[in-house]
Each structure stands twice: as structure tokens, then as C-alpha cells.
Design an enzyme around this catalytic site. Sequence first.
Site, PDB file in Angstrom:
ATOM      1  N   ARG A   1     -42.739   1.816 -76.474  1.00  0.00           N
ATOM      2  CA  ARG A   1     -41.680   0.976 -77.047  1.00  0.00           C
ATOM      3  C   ARG A   1     -40.333   1.263 -76.401  1.00  0.00           C
ATOM      4  NH1 ARG A   1     -43.056   1.511 -83.477  1.00  0.00           N
ATOM      5  NH2 ARG A   1     -45.194   0.732 -83.351  1.00  0.00           N
ATOM      6  N   CYS A   2     -40.319   1.400 -75.116  1.00  0.00           N
ATOM      7  CA  CYS A   2     -39.129   1.775 -74.366  1.00  0.00           C
ATOM      8  C   CYS A   2     -38.700   0.600 -73.494  1.00  0.00           C
ATOM      9  CB  CYS A   2     -39.475   3.000 -73.497  1.00  0.00           C
ATOM     10  SG  CYS A   2     -38.191   3.551 -72.370  1.00  0.00           S
TER      11      CYS A   2
END
Length: 160
Positions: A35-36
Site C-alpha cells: 500500500r505504498c
Amino acid sequence: MAPFYQLTATSLHGQPVSMADFAGKLVLVVNTASRCGFTPQYAGLEALYKKYAAQGLVVLGFPCNQFGSQEPGGVDEITQTCHINYGVSFPIFEKVEVNGAATHPVFRYLKEQLPGVLGGRIKWNFTKFLIGRDGKPLKRFAPFTTPEKLEPVIVAALTV
């Protein structure tokens, strides 16, 4: 035997893996997160892996939740992101820590050999370490260095 080859890690599905399994290969170690903002780099890493695997490149992904809690999920969520969303076929390992007292031995060793600008600490997800065919760390790359920008360095290292 190079110190890198004396290290082990656990695959995403719980199997021990010796870094000696990669002896003679050019190894790119990356701390990853699902989730970057850099997560789309999975696609570029996979493209490099597919393009150069036959010449000896292997990419090793190590999920890490230490930066902004961007890898909160377990095996299923990591598998979903890596394999289904990005088509990753290179080895992915269990979630690790890359800084602090519980730093995984692979990252402890790589940070000692290639300390970077923060005195050895890893700044964020998708920091990359290139290890030569002889097991010696060659170069460290910042998270914002895209896989595409690594290609000339990889090609040069593969032809040495």
C-alpha cells in the site's frame, strides 16, 4: 563462501530459503509494501526479472510494515498484491523488519556493507540492494530509483 550466502530467510509460504541458493546469480533485494506510493514498482521489478532471469538475475522481495504501516496484511493480502495484481513471479519472503532491534539478518548485513546516507538505516519501502554473482554487495538504490533506471547497472553487472 561470501557472508551473504550464509544467510537464510523464510519464504512467504513458510519455507526456509538459503541465500546460497542464489550463488552465481546477480541478486536484487528489495523491501516492499502493498500500500505504498512505490508499490507499482512491482511491475518494473517483474519486467526486469523476466527480461534478465535467463542471464542470471533474481529479484527477492521482502515485505515490510515499518514505514507508514503500508504492509499491514498477511500472506493472503501480500499474495493478492504481488501475484494477482502485479503478476510477480520472483521470490517473495515473509514480512520482515529492516530497521531496529528486530532487523532481519539479510538487511542487517546489507546495511552494514552499503550504509547509505542515513547511517545505515533504510529510509522507506522499495530500497534496493544489488548483490554481485560472487555474493558481494555492489550498490544500494533509493526508493525513488525506479526499476527501469536500474537496468543499465544490471546489464553491466551481468556482463562482468
